[in-house]
Every structure is written in structure tokens, then in C-alpha cells.
Design a protein around this motif. Structure first.
Motif, PDB file in Angstrom:
ATOM      1  N   GLY A  75     -41.122  -3.261 -15.474  1.00 20.99           N
ATOM      2  CA  GLY A  75     -41.477  -2.354 -16.552  1.00 20.99           C
ATOM      3  C   GLY A  75     -42.020  -1.011 -16.121  1.00 20.99           C
ATOM      4  N   ILE A  76     -41.913  -0.688 -14.853  1.00 21.36           N
ATOM      5  CA  ILE A  76     -42.336   0.622 -14.354  1.00 21.36           C
ATOM      6  C   ILE A  76     -41.086   1.339 -13.870  1.00 21.36           C
ATOM      7  N   ASN A  77     -40.683   2.380 -14.586  1.00 25.30           N
ATOM      8  CA  ASN A  77     -39.401   3.006 -14.266  1.00 25.30           C
ATOM      9  C   ASN A  77     -39.539   4.406 -13.679  1.00 25.30           C
ATOM     10  N   VAL A  78     -40.731   4.749 -13.150  1.00 29.90           N
ATOM     11  CA  VAL A  78     -40.942   6.034 -12.484  1.00 29.90           C
ATOM     12  C   VAL A  78     -41.409   5.768 -11.052  1.00 29.90           C
ATOM     13  N   VAL A  79     -40.717   6.388 -10.090  1.00 33.68           N
ATOM     14  CA  VAL A  79     -41.077   6.276  -8.673  1.00 33.68           C
ATOM     15  C   VAL A  79     -41.163   7.684  -8.099  1.00 33.68           C
ATOM     16  N   ASP A  80     -42.240   7.935  -7.353  1.00 35.42           N
ATOM     17  CA  ASP A  80     -42.510   9.264  -6.796  1.00 35.42           C
ATOM     18  C   ASP A  80     -42.540   9.178  -5.274  1.00 35.42           C
ATOM     19  N   THR A  81     -41.869  10.126  -4.603  1.00 37.15           N
ATOM     20  CA  THR A  81     -41.922  10.174  -3.147  1.00 37.15           C
ATOM     21  C   THR A  81     -41.830  11.618  -2.684  1.00 37.15           C
ATOM     22  N   GLY A  82     -42.076  11.833  -1.388  1.00 32.74           N
ATOM     23  CA  GLY A  82     -42.035  13.179  -0.836  1.00 32.74           C
ATOM     24  C   GLY A  82     -41.359  13.183   0.516  1.00 32.74           C
ATOM     25  N   ALA A  83     -40.754  14.308   0.858  1.00 29.83           N
ATOM     26  CA  ALA A  83     -40.014  14.406   2.111  1.00 29.83           C
ATOM     27  C   ALA A  83     -40.911  14.247   3.328  1.00 29.83           C
ATOM     28  N   ASN A  84     -42.194  14.560   3.187  1.00 30.26           N
ATOM     29  CA  ASN A  84     -43.126  14.443   4.308  1.00 30.26           C
ATOM     30  C   ASN A  84     -43.921  13.145   4.304  1.00 30.26           C
ATOM     31  N   TYR A  85     -43.808  12.336   3.254  1.00 33.26           N
ATOM     32  CA  TYR A  85     -44.645  11.147   3.128  1.00 33.26           C
ATOM     33  C   TYR A  85     -44.363  10.171   4.275  1.00 33.26           C
ATOM     34  N   ARG A  86     -45.469   9.721   4.876  1.00 32.99           N
ATOM     35  CA  ARG A  86     -45.381   8.771   5.990  1.00 32.99           C
ATOM     36  C   ARG A  86     -44.377   9.260   7.028  1.00 32.99           C
ATOM     37  N   LEU A  87     -44.522  10.565   7.367  1.00 31.43           N
ATOM     38  CA  LEU A  87     -43.686  11.208   8.387  1.00 31.43           C
ATOM     39  C   LEU A  87     -42.195  11.029   8.101  1.00 31.43           C
ATOM     40  N   GLY A  88     -41.857  11.096   6.814  1.00 28.13           N
ATOM     41  CA  GLY A  88     -40.453  11.063   6.413  1.00 28.13           C
ATOM     42  C   GLY A  88     -39.876   9.677   6.218  1.00 28.13           C
ATOM     43  N   ARG A  89     -40.717   8.633   6.335  1.00 24.95           N
ATOM     44  CA  ARG A  89     -40.199   7.266   6.193  1.00 24.95           C
ATOM     45  C   ARG A  89     -40.240   6.756   4.758  1.00 24.95           C
ATOM     46  N   ALA A  90     -41.072   7.380   3.910  1.00 22.23           N
ATOM     47  CA  ALA A  90     -41.258   6.859   2.559  1.00 22.23           C
ATOM     48  C   ALA A  90     -39.960   6.868   1.762  1.00 22.23           C
ATOM     49  N   GLY A  91     -39.186   7.932   1.888  1.00 19.54           N
ATOM     50  CA  GLY A  91     -37.954   8.043   1.126  1.00 19.54           C
ATOM     51  C   GLY A  91     -36.982   6.911   1.431  1.00 19.54           C
ATOM     52  N   ARG A  92     -36.890   6.535   2.703  1.00 22.27           N
ATOM     53  CA  ARG A  92     -35.993   5.432   3.073  1.00 22.27           C
ATOM     54  C   ARG A  92     -36.472   4.115   2.465  1.00 22.27           C
ATOM     55  N   ALA A  93     -37.802   3.890   2.487  1.00 18.38           N
ATOM     56  CA  ALA A  93     -38.329   2.656   1.892  1.00 18.38           C
ATOM     57  C   ALA A  93     -38.053   2.617   0.401  1.00 18.38           C
ATOM     58  N   VAL A  94     -38.185   3.760  -0.268  1.00 17.82           N
ATOM     59  CA  VAL A  94     -37.858   3.838  -1.691  1.00 17.82           C
ATOM     60  C   VAL A  94     -36.387   3.492  -1.904  1.00 17.82           C
TER      61      VAL A  94
END
Length: 381
Positions: A75-94
Motif C-alpha cells: 500500500g505504499i506506492n511512492v519510492v524516493d532515491t538519489g543518484a548519490n545515495y549510498r555512493l550510487g548504490r541505492a538506485g540499483r537496490a530500488v
């Protein structure tokens, strides 16, 4: 070449898809958990998942992917990430989490992904000499000039931010991000002044308007830390009407701009966006940032609802007294922000799956009534 030909998932959140998403949870979540993304018919959950925190390691990658997958199915349909988050690894995890959720039946048109750029991506860790890194990895590749760099960590150039946008699209596997935010452009003001920052920002907005036309994003906006909380005479203050003016200039005469989101910190210890009347609303009066944004058709997304974890560990007496039905300090802190009139989405940064149940527990609650919410402010006075 379209997104599908690039191997990216086509589509974006839309009215029909997000309404179907709301209907999935009719028996478990109240309709009040969802609200309209302003000036569209897209439905957004009042809580979203942020992906800034956590270690730079495989364990955290797996955890964040699990959080995203579970949240999208709950029931949570919004996800936020950034190109620099966790040295660029966050986007891949998302991206891994999204793939898992879609394999379980969630459709691309049902969820809304926020990306952001501006702070440098350091894939190998923070370099000992950021300027040398910038010269070799950014300037030498035509992505920015030294005058675009401040503090050795933030680049306000359209080329670099376009590169970060494309990187996030590849990492998340999405052809189109629903919104892309320029992260904290105000950090340039102390060095180059507000007018020069505006000139740089309008160039970035022009690039983002082109990205809308290229179907890389649907909308754009800014993420701030100080700019929408400080007094008007503070150097870092950001006027929402000025932002809209820049977007109108970027879109070109006669064209509709796509500036739609302002992200800012908000919590029980940082309530200035609600309590400080500093913004021209566009309707002849002065209001808080949150009030003005609503009148100007900008959706507010709140960050830092837990105050970097402090409010999950320490009870705020007025919140504890006002919300005894909630189980712990974290739930009360999230419910406080989520219930603030005018806030569209409250983003909760998570890197530990054990913390997700607190967010889901709040999602199952109705937001506080306006009367209960305002009573907390009255008791503080």
C-alpha cells in the motif's frame, strides 16, 4: 529509441493505474491514506519509502530491495532515491525491489518513483581529492565546469544532472521516472549569489523540460534542506513563485511548465515549513511554504520525519500525549508529519526491514483530524 528498446520498463504512474492500486487495498487501508498528486488525477500514498540511509555494502542493498518490494505490495506506492545515495548504490537496490514487486503483480502505472541529482556520485567512495575526481570524471567528459562545482560535492550543470538522470533510469530499470528533483541547489548561493544560482537553475530546468518531452521524466522539482524553512531575509531563502518563474522561462513562452514537487524537511522539531509565514501564495497573501505550495499547485513531499532517527528514539511529549493509540515514538513522529495539512507524501528513509512495520502500521491508521493536529501546536504555546 524508446524505453522498451533500451531494455527499460516503459510507462509511468497514471490515473487509472494508481486508482487500481488504491482499490487493491480497499479492505485494509483507508482511502484517506491516498491523496491526489496536485493538478493530476494520480493517487499517491501518504507515506513513501526513502533510500538515503544505510551502509555501502551488499547486505544493505539486499535490505533496501526487500523494503521496496514489500512496501509496493503493502500500500505504499511512492519510492524516493538519489543518484548519490549510498555512493550510487541505492538506485540499483530500488531497481531490484521494483522488479520483485512487478513479478508479484504490481503494475508500472500503479507506483510513483522520485529521483534526484546534483550532489556528485562517488561510486568508489568519497575521494581524498574531490577536485581531481571532478576534473577527471566530470569536466573531462564535458559534464560540467569547475564554476559549476561547490564544496567539492555539488554540481549545478544541466549536463551532469542529465547524466545522473540517465544513470538512475538505468539503475531502476525504468524508462520514465515520475519526477526528478534538483537536490539542494541553494548550496551554491553562498559562493555565487542567488541571481547566478537562478541562472544556472533555469538552464537545468530547461534540460528537464526537454527530458519531459523525451519521456525520460513526467515532472520535476527541487529538494531542499534549508531554503524553504529559513526567514525571508536569510541568504538561502527560496521563493516558490521565483521557482515557478524559472520553470515558466525554461518551458518557453506559451508552453506549460512541469515543475510540480518541492521536497523539504519536516518533523516535530523542524516545523518551519508549516509555522513560518514566508511565502507569497500567488493569491495576494503571505502563507507558510506548505500553504503557498498548495495554492501554487506544487505537491509537498516531506523528508526527515524521524529527524535522522532521533524522533524514533526519543518521545516528544506532545506527540505521546496526542497519539496514545500508536505503539511507539517512531509511529507517532511519522503520523504527525503525515497528518500535516498540505503535505502530500511523507518519505521515511529505511535501510532495515525490521523498521518497515512501523511505517505500515501508520498507513493502516487514519491521518489525524485537523482538530487533533492543531491541538498539539496549541499545547506547545
Amino acid at each position: 529509441m524508446n524505453a522498451a528498446e533500451n531494455g527499460l520498463i516503459p510507462g509511468a504512474a497514471n490515473s487509472a493505474g494508481t486508482k487500481a492500486y488504491v482499490a487493491r487495498f480497499a479492505g485494509t487501508l483507508a482511502d484517506e491514506h491516498f491523496s491526489d498528486f496536485l493538478n493530476t488525477r494520480i493517487k499517491l500514498s501518504s507515506l513513501g519509502i526513502g533510500t538515503f540511509p544505510g551502509g555501502v555494502d551488499d547486505v544493505t542493498d539486499v535490505a533496501v530491495a526487500a523494503i521496496v518490494a514489500r512496501a509496493l505490495q503493502a500500500g505504499i506506492n511512492v519510492v524516493d532515491t538519489g543518484a548519490n545515495y549510498r555512493l550510487g548504490r541505492a538506485g540499483r537496490a530500488v531497481g531490484v525491489g521494483i522488479a520483485k514487486a512487478m513479478a508479484a503483480g504490481i503494475q508500472r502505472e500503479e507506483f510513483f518513483v522520485v529521483g534526484k541529482g546534483g550532489f556528485l556520485t562517488f561510486p568508489g567512495g568519497r575521494p581524498e581529492d574531490p577536485l581531481t575526481f571532478f576534473r577527471e570524471e566530470v569536466a573531462a567528459k564535458g559534464l560540467g565546469k569547475e564554476e559549476d562545482l561547490v564544496q567539492g560535492v555539488h554540481c549545478l550543470s544541466p549536463e551532469y544532472i542529465a547524466w545522473q538522470l540517465d544513470m538512475l533510469r538505468a539503475q531502476t530499470g525504468l524508462g520514465t521516472l515520475d519526477v526528478f528533483l534538483v537536490d539542494q541547489p541553494e548550496v551554491h548561493i553562498p559562493l555565487i549569489g542567488k541571481e547566478q544560482m537562478y541562472r544556472k537553475l533555469v538552464d537545468v530546468f530547461t534540460m528537464l523540460e526537454a527530458a519531459v518531452q523525451a519521456n525520460k521524466i513526467r515532472y520535476y522539482g527541487i529538494s531542499t534542506f534549508n531554503a524553504c524553512r529559513v526567514e525571508t531575509d536569510n541568504t538561502l531563502f527560496q521563493s516558490l513563485t521565483s521557482l515557478i518563474g524559472l520553470a515558466e522561462k525554461a518551458a518557453g513562452q506559451g508552453n506549460r511548465h512541469h515543475l510540480r514537487v518541492v521536497q523539504l524537511p519536516f518533523n516535530a522539531l523542524m516545523p518551519e515549513a508549516y509555522t513560518r509565514f514566508s511565502q507569497v501564495t500567488g493569491q495576494g497573501n503571505i502563507g507558510s511554504t506548505i500553504q503557498a505550495a498548495f495554492q501554487l499547485k506544487l505537491t509537498i513531499m516531506a523528508s526527515h520525519p524521524l529527524g535522522k532517527g532521533l524522533l524514533a528514539r526519543e518521545e516528544v511529549p506532545s506527540l505521546q500525549e496526542a497519539m496514545p493509540e500508536l505503539a511507539d515514538a517512531a509511529q507517532r513522529a511519522i503520523q504527525f508529519v503525515r497528518s500535516t495539512p498540505g503535505i502530500g507524501v511523507t518519505l521515511v528513509g529505511l535501510s532495515t526491514p525490521l523498521h518497515l512495520p512501523d511505517v505500515l502500521a501508520v498507513a493502516r491508521q487514519l491521518p489525524l483530524s485537523k482538530e487533533r493536529y492543531l491541538a498539539m501546536f496549541e499545547k506547545e504555546q
